[in-house]
Scaffold this active site. Structure first.
Site, mmCIF file in Angstrom:
data_model
loop_
_atom_site.group_PDB
_atom_site.id
_atom_site.type_symbol
_atom_site.label_atom_id
_atom_site.label_comp_id
_atom_site.label_asym_id
_atom_site.label_seq_id
_atom_site.Cartn_x
_atom_site.Cartn_y
_atom_site.Cartn_z
ATOM 1 N N HIS A 191 4.694 5.918 11.521
ATOM 2 C CA HIS A 191 4.265 5.772 10.115
ATOM 3 C C HIS A 191 3.294 6.931 9.823
ATOM 4 C CE1 HIS A 191 3.194 4.142 6.345
ATOM 5 N NE2 HIS A 191 2.853 2.913 6.672
ATOM 6 N N LYS A 221 25.740 -3.484 -0.735
ATOM 7 C CA LYS A 221 27.215 -3.431 -0.764
ATOM 8 C C LYS A 221 27.749 -2.616 0.406
ATOM 9 C CE LYS A 221 26.698 -2.805 -5.670
ATOM 10 N NZ LYS A 221 26.879 -1.740 -6.673
ATOM 11 N N ARG A 254 11.059 3.892 3.521
ATOM 12 C CA ARG A 254 10.711 2.911 4.562
ATOM 13 C C ARG A 254 11.974 2.140 4.905
ATOM 14 N NH1 ARG A 254 5.652 -1.100 4.657
ATOM 15 N NH2 ARG A 254 4.739 0.916 5.157
ATOM 16 N N ARG A 277 0.792 -1.224 0.000
ATOM 17 C CA ARG A 277 0.000 0.000 0.000
ATOM 18 C C ARG A 277 0.826 1.277 0.000
ATOM 19 N NH1 ARG A 277 -2.702 -3.807 1.758
ATOM 20 N NH2 ARG A 277 -0.721 -4.267 2.724
ATOM 21 N N THR A 278 1.771 1.372 0.919
ATOM 22 C CA THR A 278 2.441 2.660 1.108
ATOM 23 C C THR A 278 3.249 3.027 -0.139
ATOM 24 O OG1 THR A 278 2.567 2.114 3.437
ATOM 25 C CG2 THR A 278 3.884 3.976 2.699
HETATM 26 N N1 CP Z 1 -0.411 0.073 5.775
HETATM 27 C C1 CP Z 1 0.813 -0.223 5.288
HETATM 28 O O1 CP Z 1 1.829 0.351 5.703
HETATM 29 O O2 CP Z 1 0.828 -1.229 4.362
HETATM 30 P P1 CP Z 1 2.109 -1.697 3.552
HETATM 31 O O3 CP Z 1 3.044 -2.355 4.535
HETATM 32 O O4 CP Z 1 1.609 -2.663 2.511
HETATM 33 O O5 CP Z 1 2.748 -0.491 2.948
#
Ligand code: CP
Length: 309
Positions: free
Chosen positions: A131, A82, A103, A53-54
């Site tokens: 998040h 590396k 991320r 999603r993100t």
């Molecule tokens: N909600 C969320 O962070 O989903 P993903 O891990 O798929 O990005």
């Protein structure tokens, strides 16, 4: 003017947060107004951890604004494999991009990235910490379904220890009036104390319980979460805890008719598939809202719309 990042949801003040949600709502109503706003701009998505999603909603958001996307979805396909540091990778990527979404499995990695470059950095999840772009998604979903972000009793259920979406959403909600929080988790997966301290400092009423059944009838919003297997040190503990809470139609009989059921997804087993048909289930709408919230965020961080202070 100094560049702005989104590392923690508290990086946005309440006025900025409200303006961002209003912008996201306007994009939902009139997407064509925004379709060229990021022409010739590039987003870099640096994903050192898996995501559906993100990452894809950031990419879809940038394409919806007429912009471009570069990046990687697997650290092993980047020079991190590396030994390149987050700081050096970020300095490289700012040569190619106007804004970065990152991320990373380590808490604080996005802050390191933000301090290493001159383009805005968005924390797209740092370990079990925060998040904030998911929080924008969550706030937009609550607002569109309840018509307000005040005077709500919000239950968080599941892995409140490692669930970074929970940590971020609580830090946002405690700034609104009349919020009450019910923390539903096994003893081993309780909310970290820094979140509880923040609620105490804000004067938010909160309680802890292990019983979803007892909490459910009072709630306006129920935020279910997955037990975060990847943050556990041993498989045995994960297996013992993973099915502690399973929301099904029978349990929902005692819930309010206008309950909003949310989940950041991915779901494993904590919401039965039968609940998807329940009109109170909003977790797939939440995904859709994520694209619009991220469009608004990109526009604001780039100073194209709704300028930040
Ligand atoms: N909600 C969320 O962070 O989903 P993903 O891990 O798929 O990005």
């Amino acid at each position: 003017m100094a560049k702005r990042d989104l590392i923690n949801i508290t990086d946005l003040d309440l006025d900025e947060l409200d303006r961002l949600l209003a912008l996201a709502s306007d994009i939902i109503e009139s997407p064509e107004k925004y379709q060229d706003k990021c022409a010739h701009k590039t987003l870099a998505t640096l994903f050192y951890e898996p995501s559906t999603r993100t990452r894809l909603s950031f990419e879809s958001a940038m394409y919806g604004l007429g912009g471009n996307v570069v990046g990687f979805s697997d650290a092993n396909s980047s020079s991190a494999s590396k030994g390149e540091t987050v700081s050096d990778t970020t300095r490289v990527m700012e040569c190619f991009a106007d804004i970065i979404a990152m991320r990373h499995p380590k808490e604080g990695a996005a802050l390191v990235a933000a301090n290493s470059c001159d383009v805005p950095v968005i924390n797209a999840g740092d370990g079990g910490h925060l998040h904030p772009s998911q929080t924008l998604t969550d706030l937009l979903t609550i607002l569109r379904n309840k018509g307000r972000l005040t005077d709500l009793k919000v239950g968080f259920c599941g892995d409140l220890k490692f669930g970074r979406t929970v940590h971020s959403l609580i830090l946002a909600l405690l700034r609104y009036k009349g919020i009450e929080v019910v923390l539903i988790s096994p003893d081993e997966l309780k909310l970290p104390s820094y979140n509880k301290d923040a609620m105490d400092d804000a004067g938010i009423k909160w309680v802890e319980t292990t019983s979803l059944e007892e909490a459910l009838p009072e709630l306006d919003v129920l935020y279910m979460t997955r037990v975060q297997k990847e943050r556990f040190f041993n498989e045995e503990d994960y297996v013992r805890l993973k099915d502690t809470y399973i929301l099904d139609e029978q349990k929902l009989e005692s819930a309010k008719d206008d309950l909003v059921i949310m989940h950041p997804l991915p779901r494993v087993n904590e919401i039965s598939v039968e609940v998807d048909k329940d009109p109170r289930a909003k977790y797939f709408d939440q995904v859709k809202n994520g694209r619009y919230a991220r469009m608004a965020l990109i526009l604001m961080l780039l100073g194209i719309e709704g300028g930040l202070n």
